[in-house]
Motif scaffolding. Structure first.
Motif, short mmCIF file in Angstrom:
data_model
loop_
_atom_site.label_atom_id
_atom_site.label_comp_id
_atom_site.label_asym_id
_atom_site.label_seq_id
_atom_site.Cartn_x
_atom_site.Cartn_y
_atom_site.Cartn_z
N GLN A 1 0.61 -1.55 -0.16
CA GLN A 1 0.44 -0.17 0.17
C GLN A 1 0.35 1.29 -0.06
O GLN A 1 0.20 1.97 -0.42
N GLN A 2 1.98 1.07 0.69
CA GLN A 2 2.54 2.66 1.30
C GLN A 2 4.12 2.33 -0.51
O GLN A 2 4.81 3.63 -0.97
N GLU A 3 3.87 1.55 -1.57
CA GLU A 3 4.42 1.98 -2.69
C GLU A 3 5.92 1.15 -3.07
O GLU A 3 6.91 1.98 -3.24
N THR A 4 6.19 0.29 -1.72
CA THR A 4 7.48 0.33 -1.47
C THR A 4 7.94 -1.19 -2.44
O THR A 4 7.78 -2.22 -2.91
N PRO A 5 9.43 -0.59 -2.48
CA PRO A 5 10.15 -1.69 -4.19
C PRO A 5 10.29 -2.42 -3.47
O PRO A 5 10.25 -3.53 -3.90
N GLU A 6 11.29 -2.33 -2.00
CA GLU A 6 11.51 -4.19 -1.64
C GLU A 6 11.56 -4.22 -0.48
O GLU A 6 12.08 -2.43 0.32
N VAL A 7 11.03 -5.56 -0.01
CA VAL A 7 11.78 -5.25 1.97
C VAL A 7 12.96 -6.72 2.40
O VAL A 7 12.75 -7.35 1.17
N CYS A 8 13.41 -6.20 2.65
CA CYS A 8 14.74 -7.30 2.90
C CYS A 8 14.29 -7.81 4.26
O CYS A 8 13.86 -7.49 5.66
N ILE A 9 13.74 -9.24 4.47
CA ILE A 9 13.31 -9.79 5.42
C ILE A 9 15.13 -10.62 6.12
O ILE A 9 15.78 -11.08 5.29
N ILE A 10 15.51 -9.82 7.55
CA ILE A 10 16.24 -10.81 8.17
C ILE A 10 16.65 -11.34 8.87
O ILE A 10 17.51 -11.50 9.91
N GLY A 11 15.78 -12.33 9.48
CA GLY A 11 15.83 -13.33 10.47
C GLY A 11 15.08 -13.33 11.58
O GLY A 11 13.93 -12.33 11.40
N GLY A 12 14.63 -14.15 11.99
CA GLY A 12 15.50 -15.51 12.54
C GLY A 12 15.14 -16.51 11.91
O GLY A 12 14.31 -16.64 10.25
N GLY A 13 15.85 -18.09 12.37
CA GLY A 13 15.30 -18.98 11.52
C GLY A 13 13.11 -19.42 11.40
O GLY A 13 12.94 -19.97 10.33
N VAL A 14 12.15 -18.95 12.62
CA VAL A 14 11.04 -18.81 12.52
C VAL A 14 10.70 -18.29 11.04
O VAL A 14 9.63 -18.76 9.86
N VAL A 15 11.05 -16.86 11.10
CA VAL A 15 10.68 -16.77 9.79
C VAL A 15 11.39 -17.00 8.18
O VAL A 15 10.79 -16.41 7.90
N PHE A 16 12.26 -16.85 8.72
CA PHE A 16 13.18 -17.57 7.09
C PHE A 16 12.40 -18.50 6.87
O PHE A 16 11.61 -18.54 5.36
N ALA A 17 11.89 -19.75 7.58
CA ALA A 17 11.13 -20.71 7.49
C ALA A 17 9.46 -20.23 6.78
O ALA A 17 9.29 -20.92 6.35
N ASP A 18 9.41 -19.05 7.95
CA ASP A 18 7.74 -18.81 7.31
C ASP A 18 7.52 -17.82 6.25
O ASP A 18 6.74 -18.02 5.21
N THR A 19 9.09 -17.61 5.58
CA THR A 19 8.60 -16.82 3.75
C THR A 19 9.31 -17.14 3.24
O THR A 19 9.11 -16.89 2.10
N LEU A 20 10.14 -18.60 2.93
CA LEU A 20 11.09 -18.68 2.68
C LEU A 20 10.24 -18.41 0.67
O LEU A 20 10.45 -18.29 -0.53
N SER A 21 8.66 -19.25 1.11
CA SER A 21 8.24 -19.16 -0.08
C SER A 21 7.73 -17.87 -0.81
O SER A 21 7.25 -18.24 -2.23
N PHE A 22 8.16 -17.18 0.18
CA PHE A 22 7.09 -15.86 -0.55
C PHE A 22 7.91 -15.16 -1.45
O PHE A 22 8.05 -14.35 -2.25
N VAL A 23 9.14 -15.20 -0.91
CA VAL A 23 10.94 -14.19 -1.50
C VAL A 23 11.45 -14.52 -2.61
O VAL A 23 11.17 -16.22 -3.26
#
Ligand code: NAP
Length: 168
Positions: free
Chosen positions: A89-111
């Motif tokens: 909604q903010q028209e952000t061009p890129e987001v950096c996902i920086i961890g940790g293990g749980v967040v990487f596992a939850d988001t890998l399929s979207f990146v």
């Protein structure tokens, strides 16, 4: 929106021990800063706690399913999709996902992009891990090797991966 994971992992995918990083690699910290500066950084509650304070010159976003107290200016979302919706909604061009293990596992399929600093050591006492990348889904498009020296206890390689469908 480009969704980028930025991570440093040992050869056996260890990323954390005792709620901190398993190494101090000053050139990797500089690389992390170069990649993330000016962009939103999204992280799990435990990674935010281990940082101790928000990363400057970046919008800090923390995922937690609970009501948590955060410093002014740090955003909280209870799930990844809500955070992505807000950034879109903010028209952000890129987001950096920086961890940790749980967040990487939850988001890998979207990146669609990963900056992986592969630290060339095998750690037997790892507690937090990065998921194993499926080589059918990812292509390494760039790599730069750094030998160990007085500042760096291990050899490491900066690697950039793109999801195969985003290459066509
Ligand atoms: N080497 C690296 O590149 C790197 C990078 C970052 C962190 N680390 C290391 O990783 C370790 C921390 O990782 P961790 O796996 O223990 O914890 P984490 O992923 O940082 O945080 C986990 C917490 O974040 C929240 N969370 C995670 N996914 C969520 C989702 N999809 N929706 C809502 N909330 C979500 C939950 O908080 P609530 O429990 O509050 O609900 C969960 O307990 C530390 O050792 C740190 O140093 C390493």
């Amino acid at each position: 929106m480009i969704q980028t994971i930025v991570v440093a992992a040992s050869e056996n995918n260890v990323i954390g021990i005792h709620n901190t990083l398993p190494w101090h690699l000053s050139d990797d910290l500089k690389f992390f800063k170069k990649i993330t500066l000016g962009k939103p950084v999204l992280m799990g509650r435990k990674t935010f706690e281990s940082l101790g304070s928000p990363l400057p010159k970046r919008l800090n976003i923390v995922l937690s399913r609970s009501a948590i107290e955060l410093p002014e200016g740090v955003l909280h979302f209870t799930n990844y999709q809500e955070a992505i919706l807000y950034l879109e909604q903010q028209e952000t061009p890129e987001v950096c996902i920086i961890g940790g293990g749980v967040v990487f596992a939850d988001t890998l399929s979207f990146v669609n992009q990963i900056y992986l600093t592969r630290v060339h050591t095998v750690l037997e006492n790892g507690e937090i891990f990065f998921p194993i990348l499926d080589c059918k889904q990812w292509t390494k498009v760039w790599e730069e090797y750094h030998p160990k020296d007085e500042q760096h206890q291990f050899d490491f390689s900066f690697q950039q991966y793109k999801r195969n469908q985003s290459l066509v």
